[in-house]
Design a protein around this motif. Sequence first.
Motif, mmCIF file in Angstrom:
data_model
loop_
_atom_site.group_PDB
_atom_site.id
_atom_site.type_symbol
_atom_site.label_atom_id
_atom_site.label_comp_id
_atom_site.label_asym_id
_atom_site.label_seq_id
_atom_site.Cartn_x
_atom_site.Cartn_y
_atom_site.Cartn_z
ATOM 1 N N ILE A 282 0.878 -1.164 0.000
ATOM 2 C CA ILE A 282 0.000 0.000 0.000
ATOM 3 C C ILE A 282 0.921 1.221 0.000
ATOM 4 O O ILE A 282 1.837 1.315 0.826
ATOM 5 C CB ILE A 282 -0.928 0.011 1.226
ATOM 6 C CG1 ILE A 282 -1.768 -1.269 1.256
ATOM 7 C CG2 ILE A 282 -1.831 1.249 1.211
ATOM 8 C CD1 ILE A 282 -2.666 -1.478 0.060
ATOM 9 N N TYR A 385 -8.802 -1.893 -0.922
ATOM 10 C CA TYR A 385 -7.757 -2.427 -0.063
ATOM 11 C C TYR A 385 -8.252 -2.459 1.382
ATOM 12 O O TYR A 385 -9.229 -1.799 1.737
ATOM 13 C CB TYR A 385 -6.490 -1.582 -0.184
ATOM 14 C CG TYR A 385 -6.079 -1.365 -1.610
ATOM 15 C CD1 TYR A 385 -5.600 -2.414 -2.383
ATOM 16 C CD2 TYR A 385 -6.219 -0.115 -2.215
ATOM 17 C CE1 TYR A 385 -5.259 -2.233 -3.712
ATOM 18 C CE2 TYR A 385 -5.874 0.073 -3.539
ATOM 19 C CZ TYR A 385 -5.398 -0.982 -4.290
ATOM 20 O OH TYR A 385 -5.070 -0.806 -5.597
ATOM 21 N N ASP A 388 -8.778 0.880 3.385
ATOM 22 C CA ASP A 388 -8.155 1.921 2.572
ATOM 23 C C ASP A 388 -8.634 3.330 2.914
ATOM 24 O O ASP A 388 -7.822 4.261 3.027
ATOM 25 C CB ASP A 388 -8.318 1.640 1.076
ATOM 26 C CG ASP A 388 -9.697 1.138 0.686
ATOM 27 O OD1 ASP A 388 -10.638 1.259 1.491
ATOM 28 O OD2 ASP A 388 -9.832 0.610 -0.437
ATOM 29 N N GLY A 431 -2.638 0.453 -4.113
ATOM 30 C CA GLY A 431 -1.918 -0.763 -3.755
ATOM 31 C C GLY A 431 -1.418 -1.463 -4.999
ATOM 32 O O GLY A 431 -1.926 -1.237 -6.103
ATOM 33 N N GLU A 508 0.151 -5.618 3.107
ATOM 34 C CA GLU A 508 -1.042 -6.222 3.672
ATOM 35 C C GLU A 508 -0.760 -7.657 4.132
ATOM 36 O O GLU A 508 0.021 -8.380 3.505
ATOM 37 C CB GLU A 508 -2.178 -6.249 2.648
ATOM 38 C CG GLU A 508 -2.737 -4.880 2.337
ATOM 39 C CD GLU A 508 -3.953 -4.940 1.437
ATOM 40 O OE1 GLU A 508 -4.694 -3.943 1.370
ATOM 41 O OE2 GLU A 508 -4.170 -5.996 0.791
#
Length: 537
Positions: A282, A385, A388, A431, A508
Motif C-alpha cells: 500500500i 484495499y 483503505d 496498492g 497487507e
Amino acid sequence: MRRLHHILAAAATAFVLVGPAAAQELRVGLSSEPSSADPHFHNLTPNIQLRWHVFESLLDQDKNQQPIPRLAESYRAVDATTWEFKLRRGVKFSDGTELTARDVIFSYCRIPKVENSPSSFIVNTRAVATMTAPDPYTIVMTTTAPHPLLPIETANIAIISAKAAGAPENLAFNRAGCAGVDAWPKTEDFNSLKLAIGTGPYRYTQFTRGDRIVVERNDAYWGPKPAWSKVTFRPITQAAARVAALLAGDVDFIENPPIQDLPRIRANPQFATVQALSSRIIYLHFNYLTETPPPGVTDTGGKNPFRDRRVREAFSLALDRDAIVARIMGGVAVAAAEMLPSPLPGTNADAKPARPDLDRAKRLLAEAGFPNGFSITLATPNDRYINDGQIAQAVAQMLTRIGIKTQVEAMTASTFFARRNRAEFGFWLAGWGADTGEMSNPLRALISTPDRNRGMGTTNPGGYSNAAVDAKVVEALTMVDDAKRNALLAEASRMSMADFGLLPLHFEVSVWAFRKGLTYEAQMNQYTRAELVRPAP
C-alpha cells in the motif's frame, strides 16, 4: 536462473483440489468486484483471481508465487534468448475444442489489442519478439535480449480460444498483433459470456455486475474435477455486511474480513480464519506531469511541489507507519520500507521503514519554499484495499501536522482507477501486488518512466521518471544470473526509495474467514481461488 528449466508433469497436481467431487455449492463473499469477465482487460487482483477459475495460463504459481506447470507440462531455456514450452495434450476448452499452440499465439497477440484497458497485461508480453509453433503442442518464444523472467510472466497471460473468437487457422505472431485477424474479440463479448470459453476447472454461467458471478464445474476439464459443482461469488464490498453474511450462513467463505471483527470470528467455534503475508504494497504516489500544480494541489505559488525531492521526503517523514499498522490495521500488516517484502528476490534486507520526524519535515518544506505548507486532496478508493479509506484519513491527519492541509476524496474502486489513469489526481493512495513475486514487477509498473512500447511505467500515471533507476531495471531484465539480477534490482529499489519516487506504507497481511468444515491454502498473491478451498479432512 539456471540455463535449463524442466518441470516434470507429475508436479502439475500441486494446485488441484483433492477430496470428493461431490455435488456441492460454495458461496464466496468478495471484498472487491471484478470489472470484467474478459481475462485480458484489467491487470487487477479481483479480475485475475476470478479468471483462474475459467481461463488458465502456460504456468501457474504456488502459494509462495513460485512457478508450477499448468497448460504447459514442461519448459526449458534452449539458449539465452529462446524458450520452449511443451503443451499438455488432451486439454479441451469448455466447448469441447482441443487446446493447441494456435490458442497460445492468438492469446498473446490479443493483449495489445484490448481496447480501453485500465491496466494492460502488455507488461508481461513485451519481451516476446517471436513466437512459433513447430507442432500443435510446442511453443517457441524468443526475446531480443536475455529475459529470464519470461516463464513466470506466462502465468499472467490467460489463454483464450482462437476458434471461438473466429481467428484464422494460420496465425503468424507479431508483437503488435497476429497477421490476418479481421476483428479482435471485444470485452463486451466476454462479459456477455459469448466468448467466456476457457480450459479451467469451471465455466461461467452468470456474470451480473453488482449482483453475482456464478461458475459451474467444467466437465471437460483435463485435470481432477474440483470439489464444488457450483461456486457463487457475491461482491459484498461493505466489510460489515460481508462478515454478517458469513455469520448468518448466507456465504461460506469471505476474503478480507475487517480487522476489528477477527477476534469475534476466531472466538466462534463454527468459524475459522487463515492468514498470510502478502506481496501487496500500500503506497502513496505523486503527480509529476506538469510544472504547475497538479489537480487538487493549491497554495503553492503556481509550482508543482512534488517535483522537489525535499517535499517528497517531508511527506515521508510526516508518516507514522507503525501507528497505521497498529491502530488502523490492528497489527495485521507490516510497515514497509520498499515495494516488496524481504526476503523476496530483489529486496534489500537492511531496508527499514522511515521513522516520523516532524521537525525535519517542516524544515525540508521551508527549504523547498513552502514554510507555511500548502493544500492537497488525497484521492483513495474506499472499497479496494483493507481499510483503505481509514488509512487515507490517518495519512491526512499526519500530513496536516507538518502544515500540509489535506482533504480526503474517497470513492469506489472503479471510479478511482478510471480517474487515476486519466491523471485526474495530484496525490493518491493505492496498492500493488507483485504478480511475479520479485522486485522487477513493481519497479517496472510503478516507478519506471512510462513507455508503453516497452511495457514500462504501465501503472505510473503520475509520470515519475529517474533515468538512473530505469537503466538499472533494464539491465536487470536482461541478466540471466539470478544473483546479479537481484543485486541490480535491489540497487534500483534503493535508489527509487532514496528519491522518494513513491512512499511505501505497509504490506497487507491477507486474511480469509470461513465456516467450520473448510480449509484454505493461503496465497501470498492474495488470490481467492475456489479450487483451493477444500472440505476439511
